[in-house]
Motif scaffolding. Sequence first.
Motif, PDB file in Angstrom:
ATOM      1  N   GLU A 112     -43.089 -21.835 -14.862  1.00 13.25           N
ATOM      2  CA  GLU A 112     -44.479 -21.853 -14.430  1.00 13.25           C
ATOM      3  C   GLU A 112     -45.120 -23.223 -14.592  1.00 13.25           C
ATOM      4  O   GLU A 112     -45.950 -23.623 -13.801  1.00 13.25           O
ATOM      5  CB  GLU A 112     -45.267 -20.805 -15.219  1.00 13.25           C
ATOM      6  CG  GLU A 112     -45.065 -19.389 -14.722  1.00 13.25           C
ATOM      7  CD  GLU A 112     -45.474 -19.236 -13.274  1.00 13.25           C
ATOM      8  OE1 GLU A 112     -46.625 -19.544 -12.933  1.00 13.25           O
ATOM      9  OE2 GLU A 112     -44.635 -18.831 -12.472  1.00 13.25           O
ATOM     10  N   ASP A 143     -50.411 -14.015  -2.954  1.00 13.42           N
ATOM     11  CA  ASP A 143     -49.776 -14.367  -4.225  1.00 13.42           C
ATOM     12  C   ASP A 143     -48.346 -13.831  -4.313  1.00 13.42           C
ATOM     13  O   ASP A 143     -47.488 -14.446  -4.957  1.00 13.42           O
ATOM     14  CB  ASP A 143     -50.608 -13.850  -5.399  1.00 13.42           C
ATOM     15  CG  ASP A 143     -51.846 -14.690  -5.661  1.00 13.42           C
ATOM     16  OD1 ASP A 143     -51.925 -15.818  -5.134  1.00 13.42           O
ATOM     17  OD2 ASP A 143     -52.747 -14.221  -6.382  1.00 13.42           O
ATOM     18  N   ARG A 186     -45.922 -16.328  -3.226  1.00 17.80           N
ATOM     19  CA  ARG A 186     -45.799 -17.490  -4.111  1.00 17.80           C
ATOM     20  C   ARG A 186     -45.949 -18.810  -3.330  1.00 17.80           C
ATOM     21  O   ARG A 186     -45.010 -19.560  -3.157  1.00 17.80           O
ATOM     22  CB  ARG A 186     -44.460 -17.458  -4.846  1.00 17.80           C
ATOM     23  CG  ARG A 186     -44.281 -16.266  -5.756  1.00 17.80           C
ATOM     24  CD  ARG A 186     -42.905 -16.200  -6.402  1.00 17.80           C
ATOM     25  NE  ARG A 186     -42.554 -17.452  -7.044  1.00 17.80           N
ATOM     26  CZ  ARG A 186     -41.568 -18.254  -6.637  1.00 17.80           C
ATOM     27  NH1 ARG A 186     -40.844 -17.939  -5.581  1.00 17.80           N
ATOM     28  NH2 ARG A 186     -41.316 -19.379  -7.276  1.00 17.80           N
ATOM     29  N   ARG A 223     -42.847 -23.161  -6.090  1.00 17.28           N
ATOM     30  CA  ARG A 223     -44.023 -22.603  -5.437  1.00 17.28           C
ATOM     31  C   ARG A 223     -44.970 -22.049  -6.504  1.00 17.28           C
ATOM     32  O   ARG A 223     -45.090 -20.845  -6.705  1.00 17.28           O
ATOM     33  CB  ARG A 223     -43.605 -21.521  -4.441  1.00 17.28           C
ATOM     34  CG  ARG A 223     -42.653 -22.049  -3.354  1.00 17.28           C
ATOM     35  CD  ARG A 223     -42.952 -21.517  -2.000  1.00 17.28           C
ATOM     36  NE  ARG A 223     -42.836 -20.082  -1.903  1.00 17.28           N
ATOM     37  CZ  ARG A 223     -41.822 -19.434  -1.319  1.00 17.28           C
ATOM     38  NH1 ARG A 223     -40.805 -20.121  -0.822  1.00 17.28           N
ATOM     39  NH2 ARG A 223     -41.810 -18.131  -1.238  1.00 17.28           N
ATOM     40  N   ARG A 238     -51.427 -20.468  -5.947  1.00 16.10           N
ATOM     41  CA  ARG A 238     -51.989 -19.123  -5.988  1.00 16.10           C
ATOM     42  C   ARG A 238     -53.333 -19.140  -5.265  1.00 16.10           C
ATOM     43  O   ARG A 238     -53.871 -20.206  -4.928  1.00 16.10           O
ATOM     44  CB  ARG A 238     -52.191 -18.675  -7.430  1.00 16.10           C
ATOM     45  CG  ARG A 238     -53.147 -19.559  -8.215  1.00 16.10           C
ATOM     46  CD  ARG A 238     -53.229 -19.139  -9.667  1.00 16.10           C
ATOM     47  NE  ARG A 238     -54.124 -20.002 -10.416  1.00 16.10           N
ATOM     48  CZ  ARG A 238     -54.347 -19.893 -11.718  1.00 16.10           C
ATOM     49  NH1 ARG A 238     -53.721 -18.966 -12.402  1.00 16.10           N
ATOM     50  NH2 ARG A 238     -55.187 -20.698 -12.334  1.00 16.10           N
TER      51      ARG A 238
END
Length: 531
Positions: free
Chosen positions: A7, A136, A139, A522, A525
């Motif tokens: 992330e 979302d 992604r 990716r 968001r």
Amino acid sequence: MRHTTGETDDVVITGGEVLDGTGAPARRADVVVREGRVQDVVPPGKTHEGPELDATGLVVAPGFIDLHSHADFTVQEHPAADTAVYQGVTTLLGGNCGFSPFPVAAAEELRGAAGFLASGVDFQWTDLDGYARAVDLERPAINLATQVGHQALRTLVMGPDERPATDDELAAMRSLLAAAAEQGAFGFSTGLIYAPGSYASSGEVAALAAEAARHGLLYSTHMRNESDELLAAVDEALDTARRSGVRLEISHLKAMGPANHGTVREALAKIEAARAGGVDVTADVYPYTASSTTLTSRLPGWAMDGGAARLLERLMERSTRDRIAAELRARFGRDIDPAGVVVAELPDGPYSRFTGRSLTEIGDETGLDPAEAALELLAAHNATVSIVNHAMSAADVAAVLAHPLVSVASDGWTLAPSGEGRPHPRSFGTFARVLGRYVREDRLLTLPEAVRKMTSLPAARLGLADRGELRAGRVADIAVFDPAAVADTSDFADPWRLATGVRHVLVRGVPVLRDGTATGARPGRVLRRAG
């Protein structure tokens, strides 16, 4: 120290010239990114832990924010968003010109209203929450902020008909707008040249703008006219802001048609005077002398009463078709040059070969005059014809771009690096073109000022408090580019070419572009407005 490839990535960007987005001069510094945010901006050589991303000879800036995009209709199909990433764009604002993919009750109704933008959207949602969840899930590589569009509101409540809203209908639209605001929309937009939004009175628009103001939203408007009545349209937009108290963004300010060139300076003077009088107004611009939209926007408003289906019926009636052609023809030489109206994209059909050709050229080949050629294209291709319209002056573009109240924005929607048709090159090159042509070559803008117009200025308009400036605590959306090499390579004849010269792009601390190549990450968001 934890370093991840998921992330967020911890990284130190070393050796670059930092432009913080405020318009301040560049300074040599290293940028320390931890947990997706800028931890510090420190003098070069200061001891810090973590893998390094070399920016020697490069500029390090906040990620660019595109204040006027229609990519909310295309991001599901192309979540990698290559055309934006290769320009250093990290956040797009959708929902412009009155078009938004929500709220929706029936997919075909909204697809009809959004027309050329919505061909690949399934509309498997009813509101912003549902739309955001769907995006979302794909992604996206970059962030998407949203606005709620007047077209969507009016279509859901009233359908495509030309008539005033009743009190109950206006209340219903206000309620839908409020619901979108509560779900995190950043703004409300109108497209007052597009049916059915064009059928709204100034009073209807002001009432909806007042609802937007009540929720602290931005009001973005594609004004009612951008040609021979440009100044009256500016007055209407400013009056809406005065009546409602809303923050106003005048979208893609321009003057269409040779007879109207130069009037942008008077428009800018009106904006300056209104701002001095307390109206919170700014504008945006793309750095090209051609626009791009749907061919139906050039027709008389009454022809679209009832939507695309009724237009197609009218085109089957000889006398009605003749009337539409006559009214379109009357605009030629005034604010429409048929030689400058070029077909950008057509669905499959009998005239698909005319992509990239002007109405004048199509007329010559088919034996029709340009107005009849336009109607023949619409009749044969389900009223879905995208155009590029060459109608502005380079001097006007420069005058608007140079103004300190004006942000850089693309008005684009193409995110894929390759495809069919001749889309406007603004999707591929807007931000690189400003940095290459208007900063490096023409010296219209300084580099710090150009970056401000792409970062802190649009962030401030949206109320994005954690983006738009490069300093400790901000989200690590970062663009690193070579000021001597950044350039747009896309043009009208060969648009499918990515910008060059942007070396690294980070979104929430994750490199989505490294050494000029997309990484496949990716981390983007859908952003939600707080409060």
